[in-house]
Design a protein around this motif. Structure first.
Motif, short mmCIF file in Angstrom:
data_model
loop_
_atom_site.label_atom_id
_atom_site.label_comp_id
_atom_site.label_asym_id
_atom_site.label_seq_id
_atom_site.Cartn_x
_atom_site.Cartn_y
_atom_site.Cartn_z
N UNK A 261 0.81 -1.21 0.00
CA UNK A 261 0.00 0.00 0.00
C UNK A 261 0.85 1.27 0.00
N UNK A 262 1.98 1.20 0.67
CA UNK A 262 2.84 2.37 0.83
C UNK A 262 3.67 2.57 -0.45
N UNK A 263 3.60 3.73 -1.09
CA UNK A 263 4.38 3.99 -2.30
C UNK A 263 5.90 3.87 -2.09
N UNK A 264 6.34 3.97 -0.85
CA UNK A 264 7.77 3.77 -0.57
C UNK A 264 8.18 2.32 -0.77
N UNK A 265 7.21 1.42 -0.85
CA UNK A 265 7.50 -0.02 -0.91
C UNK A 265 7.23 -0.65 -2.27
N UNK A 266 6.92 0.15 -3.27
CA UNK A 266 6.78 -0.41 -4.61
C UNK A 266 7.48 0.49 -5.63
#
Length: 180
Positions: free
Chosen positions: A124-129
């Motif tokens: 969900x977190x844009x930092x993780x994709x």
């Protein structure tokens, strides 16, 4: 335990016996086990080692419980012959990966893209994709891109994959692309 990633397995044979491998965010240890079976010396790192505790004491294995997003990078220069990162993304680590990789060493990564979030709702977190083509942009200047893919896996996970080699005085002329 899940099977090792086909992407990682595709390049695992490029490493010599006794190679020094950093398995970052090792999770269940699927790549730790793969490289140990190949005779490598593995440093397996995760914030939670509960899934790999059974491997403790295995010859050639170092287990390290670390929160690398909130503590200084602990590894020195030219320390590993390969660094493996799957299903994990922390962009500030990329300069550290390069510094800690030995000359001629391989960086092998596979992680989720924004497409996976659109299909499955995770991460969900844009930092993780990753965004399209981002691993190519994150690769340090001067590395040799050995292989790159972006798309859907056989299970419809959106991923981006890369393997790059750090330049060195002695490095492989070519890396096998598999399928032999």
């Amino acid at each position: 335990m899940r099977y090792p990633s086909a992407w990682v397995m595709r390049f695992a044979d490029e490493l010599p016996a006794r190679a020094r491998v950093l398995d970052l965010a090792c999770g269940e240890g699927r790549h730790t086990g793969l490289f140990l079976m190949k005779g490598c010396r593995v440093t397996a790192v995760d914030i939670d080692l509960s899934h790999v505790e059974a491997l403790a004491g295995t010859p050639g294995l170092t287990l390290e419980c670390r929160d690398l997003e909130n503590e200084p990078w602990p590894y020195g220069e030219d320390q590993f012959d390969a660094i493996v990162v799957t299903n994990y993304l922390h962009r500030p680590h990329f300069p550290n990966y390069y510094a800690s990789l030995a000359p001629g060493g391989l960086f092998i990564m596979e992680t989720f893209t924004e497409v996976n979030t659109r299909i499955w709702g995770r991460p969900r977190n844009p930092d993780h994709y990753l965004l399209p083509g981002e691993l190519l942009r994150l690769a340090p200047s001067g590395v040799r891109i050995v292989a790159y893919e972006e798309g859907l896996t056989e299970l419809d996970y959106g991923v981006e994959r890369i393997v790059w080699m750090k330049p060195g005085p002695v490095e492989k002329l070519a890396v096998s692309l598999g399928g032999r």
